[in-house]
Design a protein around this motif. Structure first.
Motif, PDB file in Angstrom:
ATOM      1  N   ILE A  74       0.847  -1.202   0.000  1.00  0.00           N
ATOM      2  CA  ILE A  74       0.000   0.000   0.000  1.00  0.00           C
ATOM      3  C   ILE A  74       0.880   1.249   0.000  1.00  0.00           C
ATOM      4  O   ILE A  74       0.631   2.207  -0.748  1.00  0.00           O
ATOM      5  CB  ILE A  74      -0.946   0.002   1.225  1.00  0.00           C
ATOM      6  CG1 ILE A  74      -1.931  -1.176   1.152  1.00  0.00           C
ATOM      7  CG2 ILE A  74      -1.710   1.315   1.308  1.00  0.00           C
ATOM      8  CD1 ILE A  74      -2.715  -1.410   2.445  1.00  0.00           C
ATOM      9  N   LEU A 104      -7.915   8.716  -0.981  1.00  0.00           N
ATOM     10  CA  LEU A 104      -8.723   7.973  -0.017  1.00  0.00           C
ATOM     11  C   LEU A 104      -8.551   6.489  -0.313  1.00  0.00           C
ATOM     12  O   LEU A 104      -8.889   6.034  -1.405  1.00  0.00           O
ATOM     13  CB  LEU A 104     -10.216   8.324  -0.142  1.00  0.00           C
ATOM     14  CG  LEU A 104     -11.161   7.374   0.625  1.00  0.00           C
ATOM     15  CD1 LEU A 104     -11.003   7.515   2.140  1.00  0.00           C
ATOM     16  CD2 LEU A 104     -12.619   7.579   0.218  1.00  0.00           C
ATOM     17  N   ILE A 105      -8.024   5.733   0.646  1.00  0.00           N
ATOM     18  CA  ILE A 105      -8.047   4.275   0.515  1.00  0.00           C
ATOM     19  C   ILE A 105      -9.429   3.831   0.961  1.00  0.00           C
ATOM     20  O   ILE A 105      -9.824   4.042   2.110  1.00  0.00           O
ATOM     21  CB  ILE A 105      -6.965   3.600   1.368  1.00  0.00           C
ATOM     22  CG1 ILE A 105      -5.574   4.061   0.919  1.00  0.00           C
ATOM     23  CG2 ILE A 105      -7.077   2.080   1.242  1.00  0.00           C
ATOM     24  CD1 ILE A 105      -4.428   3.442   1.708  1.00  0.00           C
ATOM     25  N   ASN A 157     -11.691   0.893   1.824  1.00  0.00           N
ATOM     26  CA  ASN A 157     -11.515  -0.503   2.224  1.00  0.00           C
ATOM     27  C   ASN A 157     -12.826  -1.292   2.132  1.00  0.00           C
ATOM     28  O   ASN A 157     -13.900  -0.753   2.394  1.00  0.00           O
ATOM     29  CB  ASN A 157     -10.998  -0.520   3.676  1.00  0.00           C
ATOM     30  CG  ASN A 157     -10.862  -1.919   4.227  1.00  0.00           C
ATOM     31  OD1 ASN A 157     -10.358  -2.823   3.558  1.00  0.00           O
ATOM     32  ND2 ASN A 157     -11.336  -2.117   5.446  1.00  0.00           N
ATOM     33  N   ASN A 183      -8.647  -5.720   7.178  1.00  0.00           N
ATOM     34  CA  ASN A 183      -7.628  -4.734   6.771  1.00  0.00           C
ATOM     35  C   ASN A 183      -7.605  -3.493   7.663  1.00  0.00           C
ATOM     36  O   ASN A 183      -6.717  -2.651   7.513  1.00  0.00           O
ATOM     37  CB  ASN A 183      -7.908  -4.248   5.335  1.00  0.00           C
ATOM     38  CG  ASN A 183      -7.719  -5.332   4.291  1.00  0.00           C
ATOM     39  OD1 ASN A 183      -6.973  -6.283   4.500  1.00  0.00           O
ATOM     40  ND2 ASN A 183      -8.397  -5.195   3.154  1.00  0.00           N
ATOM     41  N   LEU A 224      -4.602  -0.634   8.015  1.00  0.00           N
ATOM     42  CA  LEU A 224      -4.733   0.740   7.493  1.00  0.00           C
ATOM     43  C   LEU A 224      -4.379   1.782   8.544  1.00  0.00           C
ATOM     44  O   LEU A 224      -3.816   2.833   8.220  1.00  0.00           O
ATOM     45  CB  LEU A 224      -6.146   0.971   6.945  1.00  0.00           C
ATOM     46  CG  LEU A 224      -6.404   0.278   5.606  1.00  0.00           C
ATOM     47  CD1 LEU A 224      -7.860   0.458   5.187  1.00  0.00           C
ATOM     48  CD2 LEU A 224      -5.470   0.808   4.519  1.00  0.00           C
ATOM     49  N   LEU A 239      -1.505   4.595   7.887  1.00  0.00           N
ATOM     50  CA  LEU A 239      -1.680   6.043   8.092  1.00  0.00           C
ATOM     51  C   LEU A 239      -0.539   6.619   8.913  1.00  0.00           C
ATOM     52  O   LEU A 239       0.029   7.665   8.582  1.00  0.00           O
ATOM     53  CB  LEU A 239      -2.992   6.328   8.838  1.00  0.00           C
ATOM     54  CG  LEU A 239      -4.290   6.402   8.058  1.00  0.00           C
ATOM     55  CD1 LEU A 239      -5.433   6.752   9.011  1.00  0.00           C
ATOM     56  CD2 LEU A 239      -4.228   7.418   6.932  1.00  0.00           C
ATOM     57  N   THR A 245      -8.335   7.176   5.026  1.00  0.00           N
ATOM     58  CA  THR A 245      -8.786   5.792   4.857  1.00  0.00           C
ATOM     59  C   THR A 245     -10.173   5.641   5.474  1.00  0.00           C
ATOM     60  O   THR A 245     -10.514   6.324   6.436  1.00  0.00           O
ATOM     61  CB  THR A 245      -7.844   4.779   5.553  1.00  0.00           C
ATOM     62  OG1 THR A 245      -7.956   4.949   6.970  1.00  0.00           O
ATOM     63  CG2 THR A 245      -6.402   4.952   5.137  1.00  0.00           C
ATOM     64  N   SER A 299     -13.584   2.384   5.556  1.00  0.00           N
ATOM     65  CA  SER A 299     -14.274   1.242   4.967  1.00  0.00           C
ATOM     66  C   SER A 299     -15.595   1.753   4.399  1.00  0.00           C
ATOM     67  O   SER A 299     -16.194   2.675   4.963  1.00  0.00           O
ATOM     68  CB  SER A 299     -14.543   0.176   6.027  1.00  0.00           C
ATOM     69  OG  SER A 299     -13.317  -0.258   6.599  1.00  0.00           O
TER      70      SER A 299
END
Ligand code: ZN
Length: 264
Positions: A96, A112-113, A115, A120, A124, A128, A141, A143
């Motif tokens: 990542i 923006l990741i 998820n 995970n 994350l 960060l 980040t 979800s």
């Protein structure tokens, strides 16, 4: 505006990066999802959610783009089930970070990741911190379900324990996205009946952390109430979640750099 970064040429990316677009980096997993859902659920769904959210933001004239999905995630707790592919924590963190640093090198910095797999989340948090304190790189980040927790609570029909894994939510979303791949005749409910201090549902538990492999909790790999899933409910939830992420993309596009939550 193109949706997928993979459809740009390098020259076009130069123009794109001048506009400082929001970059969605979908992060999935490749793991068992019971006897009724396929292995690809997490990477497939988070990718579709990212693409639709970016499409919606383009209708509002917000600059945004989606990178290719990271299809594998941290899933050691599912490895007892055939087909699961898990990436070690240190490998996934490095992967990542390498992707984020590559994007940053050519000025795609508003990342923006997104998820799509609970396993995970701890990774994350680590990413960060490492990006900020080792590299002075700020990203965001989340979800996909984080954006719609209140709405999911209103949307659901199951009691607590019904939304966990290959559950009412994931099965509904898969019925909406690719109904023909859902083996409806194999749906088995298995709401979790352990201490409510542990994570029993997306919306409950988790006060106390414990380790458990999925095989210890479920013979067939399901935790939740997939029998309550329908295609129509999946379509509704897909709309709710992608609208909410589109709202975030708009807000995020106005954050000052470094991206620590300050608005313009
Ligand atoms: Zn899943």
């Amino acid at each position: 505006m193109k949706i997928n970064l993979g459809n740009y040429t390098w020259e076009e990316v130069k123009d794109l990066s001048d506009k400082d677009p929001v970059v969605l980096l979908p992060l999935g997993a490749f793991e068992q999802h019971g006897k009724h859902l396929p292995l690809k659920v997490d990477e497939f769904m988070v990718n579709n959610i990212a693409i639709e959210s970016v499409k919606k933001s383009h209708k509002k004239n917000i600059n945004s783009v989606v990178t290719p999905v990271i299809w594998s995630g941290y899933s050691p707790h599912h490895l007892d089930f055939p087909g699961t592919i898990s990436i070690k924590d240190e490998t996934l963190i490095s992967l990542i970070m390498d992707i984020v640093e590559s994007l940053f090198k050519n000025k795609l910095e508003r990342i923006l990741i997104l998820n799509g797999h609970g396993g995970n989340i701890g990774i994350l948090k680590n990413v960060l911190q490492k990006l900020k304190y080792d590299k002075n790189i700020y990203i965001a980040t989340a979800s996909y379900w984080d954006f719609a927790m209140k709405e999911i609570d209103n949307w659901r029909q199951s009691d607590l324990g019904g939304i966990n894994h290959a559950c009412e939510m994931e099965t509904s979303l898969m019925l909406h996205m690719q109904e023909d791949i859902v083996n409806k005749e194999n749906i088995i409910d298995n709401p979790l009946t352990r201490s409510t201090y542990t994570g029993v549902d997306l919306l409950a538990g988790g006060t106390v952390g414990v380790s458990a492999s999925f095989k210890e909790l479920s013979d067939h790999g399901v935790i939740g109430s997939p029998s309550l899933a329908t295609k129509e409910k999946g379509a509704d939830l897909f709309e709710i979640i992608t609208n909410k992420i589109c709202d975030f993309i708009e807000d995020f596009s106005k954050w000052k750099k470094p991206l620590n939550g300050k608005n313009e």
